[in-house]
Enzyme design. Structure first.
Site, PDB file in Angstrom:
ATOM      1  N   SER A 230       0.851  -1.191   0.000  1.00 32.94           N
ATOM      2  CA  SER A 230       0.000   0.000   0.000  1.00 32.94           C
ATOM      3  C   SER A 230       0.883   1.234   0.000  1.00 32.94           C
ATOM      4  O   SER A 230       2.020   1.191   0.483  1.00 32.94           O
ATOM      5  CB  SER A 230      -0.873   0.028   1.254  1.00 32.94           C
ATOM      6  N   ASP A 231       0.375   2.336  -0.538  1.00 32.31           N
ATOM      7  CA  ASP A 231       1.055   3.588  -0.254  1.00 32.31           C
ATOM      8  C   ASP A 231       0.909   3.806   1.260  1.00 32.31           C
ATOM      9  O   ASP A 231       0.076   3.173   1.917  1.00 32.31           O
ATOM     10  CB  ASP A 231       0.466   4.753  -1.050  1.00 32.31           C
ATOM     11  N   TRP A 232       1.718   4.685   1.797  1.00 27.33           N
ATOM     12  CA  TRP A 232       1.820   4.810   3.253  1.00 27.33           C
ATOM     13  C   TRP A 232       0.506   5.311   3.880  1.00 27.33           C
ATOM     14  O   TRP A 232       0.177   6.484   3.816  1.00 27.33           O
ATOM     15  CB  TRP A 232       2.997   5.716   3.592  1.00 27.33           C
ATOM     16  N   GLY A 233      -0.232   4.365   4.422  1.00 25.18           N
ATOM     17  CA  GLY A 233      -1.513   4.724   5.041  1.00 25.18           C
ATOM     18  C   GLY A 233      -2.685   4.623   4.075  1.00 25.18           C
ATOM     19  O   GLY A 233      -3.750   5.172   4.335  1.00 25.18           O
ATOM     20  N   ALA A 234      -2.511   3.887   2.979  1.00 27.98           N
ATOM     21  CA  ALA A 234      -3.586   3.827   1.971  1.00 27.98           C
ATOM     22  C   ALA A 234      -4.626   2.753   2.261  1.00 27.98           C
ATOM     23  O   ALA A 234      -5.607   2.636   1.542  1.00 27.98           O
ATOM     24  CB  ALA A 234      -2.994   3.590   0.588  1.00 27.98           C
TER      25      ALA A 234
END
Ligand code: BGC
Length: 755
Positions: A230-234
């Protein structure tokens, strides 16, 4: 090493397996010590290492290790040079091995939909073909060292505002033709070890939990083999994400989502086999790295030189009214603080802690003929009368003036978008003041995305340095003084003004971003609209000149399975060694669908000494001619003619040829009561069924048959109008005109649908 990963997974507890699917902290994956699974580190990237050790944050606030800042994507893409991108990737791979990084988070290949996107400086192009080829070359370079890449942000992440929640609403053809191909090419040509899904939703579903995106398209169709993070916190719904094909959540969610995975397996809502498969994919990549650790002897100095080479081979000379190159003996004034403090990278997660930065002034420090005036601050929009006055005086006293203009850091960054396309007012004002006293003016731009250039007609030279990486000053000086021959070309169009951009009326919406311009992004739009632009896609000048000749196309009658070889001779007709970027565009003449006027389908960069000629060769296949047809859910090229255009830019075609394609693939016939007579008459398969209706209607309306149209003259109901009416008439009307019974018509429709 021969490993039995499945066997290893069978020894893991449910909790350990769930744990493998999220980060240990900001940058590490978890390991399982008792089973010999190491904890590995990932790091930004991609134009240098941003390895943070202590108190990690992902916004670049804490310092990372000293590293080399290579040119960001906005510039390196302008090299149009696969070999150079490979060399760039190779250096990053070596640096990553030496710094124990298993994956470098990049390249970022999102399409530049609008010049306003705050992150455009990290993205390659408005063109999916160029972005894909550039990314694939870079990835292959990195991964030769068994260090992974994480191509990002998959997909349709084209603005920063509300990027973590907004939905990019685009039709499937647009996604397939514009926003996906860079990712697709990367998978097919370079097989990135990992993918990073984007924050945003696509048509209402988060990329992080979109099975169509992460599994059907990415794995089943394209053949991706690594893992998706995931993108960071996605992550929005972890279990839904895992089911959709999101293997790794980054960074750690402190065990919260791991627990949800465990519970879902226990209550039967998640099949444990899905978890096992995710773990297997993650472990394969971890071991690919740890089983291939290499001793690396890289030096920051050597990579600094490579950063300079990439910058010099990518910067784009946009205007040169016989003012460049400069001579060492001329009195030159450098104006603008960027000459001393260049802006060479953008803000946010890709920010590199450069071990050294060279400014243009540093690079010319031995030349006593150069004067300098600050003129305006690099990092603000403040007009200072004293500074301006001093700059005007310095400019007046010089033979030639180089103004180093550009965007301050605060004007563009990850996290937010620009609100306009202008340079700081103080810079435009000073440029005008200098132009009033000095005619020999060159502008050097430091920017991550296009700017409006109100002074363009008044200046004699313009060098687009974009964000040049830490060796920017040396590269700029080499080009200005002719030690390097400029050879970059624009990877994006530079419109005159923001409102010319196709996404102008729909960019930046906070919730549902309507990609209403569809496939008409960048030059595809400007060309279709025949709109003048400041500089077109693919444009760039050189200090030498090139002639194109001898276009050869090996086959002009082709079928779907054929490849076509196109060759062209390029000659250096000037007196300096230089490189030319030869571009191949295809223009669909079949009129079977609404398509861009021409699209880039090939490019080659060739180095030539004065007088030298080389033959450049391109290979095209069915896909080069095709567009994505949602009806058949596949790429489709209609039978007919296609122009092959060889250009020095998207608006400077030098040679052209033709091929005729005979396609096997037929679009399915779907006839219903409201299918028009025109559609059926145009399809050779159905024309015979309805031709008699047309004949009868000609009688009813007293019109001529198509071939011998009467002069319309001044009549209320013209022949042309009747023909248009018949072509647009839905089938159902043949019943009301008494030409056919309803049952008979339905039978006919059924027959046509079986064709
Ligand atoms: C960015 C990614 C980056 C990640 C880790 C995110 O905010 O969108 O591109 O790789 O942070 O720094």
């Amino acid at each position: 090493m021969n490993r039995n990963v499945k066997e290893l997974i069978s020894q893991m507890t449910l909790e350990e397996k769930a744990g493998m699917c999220s980060g240990l902290d900001f940058w590490h994956l978890k390991g399982v010590e008792r089973l010999g699974i190491p904890s590995v580190m990932v790091s930004d990237g991609p134009h240098g290492l941003r390895k943070q050790d202590e108190q990690a944050d992902h916004l670049g606030i804490n310092d990372s290790i000293k590293a080399v800042c290579f040119p960001p994507a906005v510039l390196s893409a302008c090299s149009f040079d696969r070999d150079l991108m490979h060399e760039f990737g190779d250096a990053i791979g070596k640096e990553a091995q030496a710094n124990d990084l298993s994956v470098v988070l990049g390249p970022a290949v999102n399409i530049k939909r609008s010049p306003l996107c705050g992150r455009n400086f990290e993205y390659y192009s408005e063109d999916p073909y160029l972005a894909g080829e550039t990314a694939a070359a870079f990835i292959n370079g990195v991964q030769e060292h068994h260090v992974g890449t994480s191509i990002k942000h998959f997909a349709a992440n084209n603005q920063e505002f509300n990027r973590m929640s907004s939905s990019s609403d685009a039709d499937e053809r647009t996604l397939r033709e514009i926003y996906f191909p860079a990712f697709e090419t990367a998978v097919k040509k370079a097989q990135p070890y990992t993918f990073m899904c984007s924050y945003n939703q696509i048509n209402g579903t988060f990329a992080s939990e979109n099975p169509w995106l992460l599994t059907e398209v990415l794995r089943d169709e394209w053949g991706f083999k690594g893992y998706v993070m995931s993108d960071w916190g996605a992550v929005n719904d972890r279990v839904a994400g895992l089911k959709a094909g999101l293997e790794l959540e980054m960074p750690s969610s402190n065990g919260v989502y791991d627990k949800e995975i465990v519970e879902a397996v226990k209550d039967g809502s998640l099949d444990e086999a899905i978890l096992d498969q995710a773990v297997e994919r993650i472990l394969n990549i971890i071991f690919e790295y740890t089983d291939h650790r290499e001793e690396q002897a890289f030096t920051l100095e050597a990579d600094h030189d490579l950063a300079k080479k990439i910058a010099a081979e990518s910067m784009v000379l946009l205007k040169n009214d016989s003012i460049l190159p400069l001579k060492e003996t001329e009195k030159i004034a450098f104006i603008g603080e960027f000459a001393k403090k260049p802006r060479f990278q953008g803000g946010g997660s890709s920010h590199i802690n450069s071990f050294r930065v060279s400014s243009a002034l540093d690079a010319v420090s031995e030349n006593a003929n150069i004067t300098y005036a600050k003129g305006f601050p690099a990092n603000d929009d403040i007009y200072d009368e004293t500074l301006a006055k001093e700059a005007v005086e310095t400019a007046k006293a010089a033979d030639k003036v180089v103004i180093f203009a550009g965007l301050p850091d605060s004007f563009e960054s990850e996290g937010y978008d620009r609100t306009h396309m202008r340079l700081p007012e103080c810079q435009n004002r000073l440029i005008d003041e200098i132009l009033a006293v000095q005619s020999e003016v060159i502008i050097v731009l430091h920017n991550g995305s296009p700017v409006e250039m109100p002074w363009l007609s008044g200046v004699k030279g313009l060098l687009e340095a974009y964000l040049g990486g830490q060796a920017v000053g040396e590269a700029v000086a080499d080009i200005l003084f002719g030690k390097a021959c400029p050879c970059g070309k624009l990877a994006e169009t530079m419109p005159y003004k923001l409102s010319d951009n196709p996404s102008y009326l729909s960019f930046g919406d906070g919730k549902n971003v309507n990609y209403q311009e569809g496939i008409f992004v960048g030059y595809r739009y400007y060309d279709a609209k025949e709109m003048p632009v400041a500089f077109p896609f693919g444009y760039g000048l050189s200090y030498t000149s090139f002639a194109y000749s001898n276009l050869k196309i090996n086959k002009t009658e082709i079928g779907e399975d054929d490849t076509v070889t196109v060759s062209v001779d390029v000659t250096n007709t000037g007196d300096m060694e230089g490189k030319e970027i030869v571009q191949l565009y295809i223009s669909d003449q079949t009129k079977a669908a609404r398509r861009p006027i021409r699209e880039l389908k090939g490019y080659e960069k060739v180095s030539l000494t004065p007088g030298e000629t080389k033959t450049v060769v391109f290979t095209l296949n069915y896909r080069s001619f095709a567009w994505y047809n949602v009806g058949i859910k596949d790429w489709y090229a209609a039978s007919g003619d296609y122009k092959i255009l060889i250009g020095a830019s998207s608006r400077d075609m030098r040679l052209s040829g033709n091929v005729h394609l005979t396609a096997k693939k037929r679009l399915p016939i779907q006839v219903h009561m409201n299918t028009t007579l025109g559609e059926l008459l145009a399809d050779e398969r159905t024309a015979g069924y309805v031709a008699h209706f047309k004949k009868q209607l000609e009688g009813i309306f007293g019109m001529s048959s198509e071939g011998d149209k009467k002069e319309d003259g001044d009549v209320a109901i013209s022949d042309a109008m009747n023909h248009a009416m018949v072509a647009c008439m839905p089938l159902r009307n043949v019943v009301s005109y008494g030409m056919c019974g309803k049952k008979e018509l339905l039978d006919m429709i059924e027959k046509m649908n079986q064709l």
